[in-house]
Design a protein around this motif. Structure first.
Motif, short mmCIF file in Angstrom:
data_model
loop_
_atom_site.label_atom_id
_atom_site.label_comp_id
_atom_site.label_asym_id
_atom_site.label_seq_id
_atom_site.Cartn_x
_atom_site.Cartn_y
_atom_site.Cartn_z
N ARG A 194 -4.21 41.53 73.91
CA ARG A 194 -4.38 42.54 74.98
C ARG A 194 -3.35 43.65 74.84
O ARG A 194 -3.69 44.85 74.92
N GLN A 196 -3.98 35.50 73.12
CA GLN A 196 -4.87 36.37 73.89
C GLN A 196 -4.08 37.48 74.57
O GLN A 196 -4.51 38.64 74.59
N GLU A 197 -2.93 37.15 75.14
CA GLU A 197 -2.11 38.17 75.79
C GLU A 197 -1.54 39.13 74.76
O GLU A 197 -1.49 40.36 75.00
N ALA A 217 -4.01 45.77 71.61
CA ALA A 217 -5.18 46.63 71.80
C ALA A 217 -4.87 47.79 72.74
O ALA A 217 -5.32 48.92 72.51
N LEU A 218 -4.11 47.53 73.79
CA LEU A 218 -3.75 48.58 74.75
C LEU A 218 -2.94 49.67 74.07
O LEU A 218 -3.12 50.86 74.36
N GLU A 230 -0.19 50.30 83.39
CA GLU A 230 -1.12 50.57 82.29
C GLU A 230 -1.42 52.05 82.18
O GLU A 230 -1.53 52.60 81.08
#
Length: 275
Positions: A269, A265-266, A272-273, A211
């Motif tokens: 994520r 949901q993944e 958004a990242l 990340e």
């Protein structure tokens, strides 16, 4: 709203964000990923990989994905991922894909340029964008026909100029199909590549990148990140859990529907990242 890479990538390349290119294998993945894009008001790219081309053909995948993209409130690009055969690329263009990737990364530079340029001429004539690859992004499990080779900046300048592509996939330490982060990114090489061409750049193998590195990469001229493994794991693990909990159920669609929220949901994520 159906769009091309050229509708998305120049703006993303100039920003501190990037667009996610998500592999899809059926209607459940497509709807969950589009749902994530709509929830976050972000664009998304739906990618059809070689496995789905071999199983269903580009015509069937176009028939599935194009209506969903056109009906969406999000900007959605329908993209043919890693394709080594011009005939399949041309079929995808003919049936409505708005973006294609001709992958000549395993070829000598001159042949890669020549064949990619031929694809570009056909695609651009009908408003379809083209991604190419220079260097070669390996696979974690290893594949006999796929080499591992970093992108050479001097060759990137030549390839980008002579092929006419709209986006360039680069190899800077990224690896396809890793299930955990661990790919060491060569940021000095990436800086040289950004100096070598003004094209929007593409990273494949996003799941294998930490990340911290992703947050750094998205502020560079990386405009598109290909994402597959983390989405497949989220979907597959949710299906497995649902099947374990309800052993007397057997309908595929029932379990896929149960797992779609985890996939969405993944996807949210990831989007958004990268935003």
């Amino acid at each position: 709203m159906l769009v091309t890479l050229n509708d998305l990538l120049p703006n993303e390349a100039a920003s501190n964000g990037a667009v996610a290119c998500c592999n899809v294998f059926g209607i459940e993945e497509a709807k969950a990923i589009i749902g994530a894009a709509e929830a976050l008001d972000r664009p998304v790219i739906l990618a059809v990989n070689k496995d789905m081309v071999d199983l269903a053909g580009v015509e069937a995948m176009a028939g599935l994905l194009l209506p969903l993209a056109k009906a969406s409130t999000a900007k959605v690009c329908v993209h043919l991922d890693h394709c080594y055969e011009e005939a399949i690329v041309f079929r995808a263009i003919h049936c409505g894909f708005t973006s294609v990737m001709f992958d000549g990364s395993q070829l000598p530079l001159e042949e890669n340029i020549r064949r990619t340029k031929n694809v570009v001429e056909v695609a651009h004539a009908v408003g379809v964008s083209v991604e190419g690859e220079l260097g070669s992004v390996p696979y974690q499990e290893g594949r006999d026909h796929i080499k591992s080779a970093f992108t050479v900046p001097e060759e990137a300048t030549i390839y980008a100029k002579e092929s006419g592509i709209d986006a360039l996939a680069v190899s800077v330490g990224n690896v396809h199909r890793m299930t955990e982060a661990g790919s060491p990114i060569d940021f000095p090489l990436l800086a040289k590549l950004q100096a070598a061409t003004t094209l929007p750049l593409v990273i494949h193998g996003t799941t294998g990148i930490s990340e911290t590195d992703l947050l750094k990469l998205k502020t560079q001229r990386i405009a598109k990140f290909n994402v597959g493994t983390t989405l497949r794991m989220a979907f597959g693990n949710a299906i497995r859990e649902a099947m374990t909990n309800e052993p007397k159920k057997f309908d595929k669609q029932y379990f896929a529907a149960k797992a779609m929220p985890a996939l969405q949901q993944e996807a949210m994520r990831v989007l958004a990242l990268l935003s």
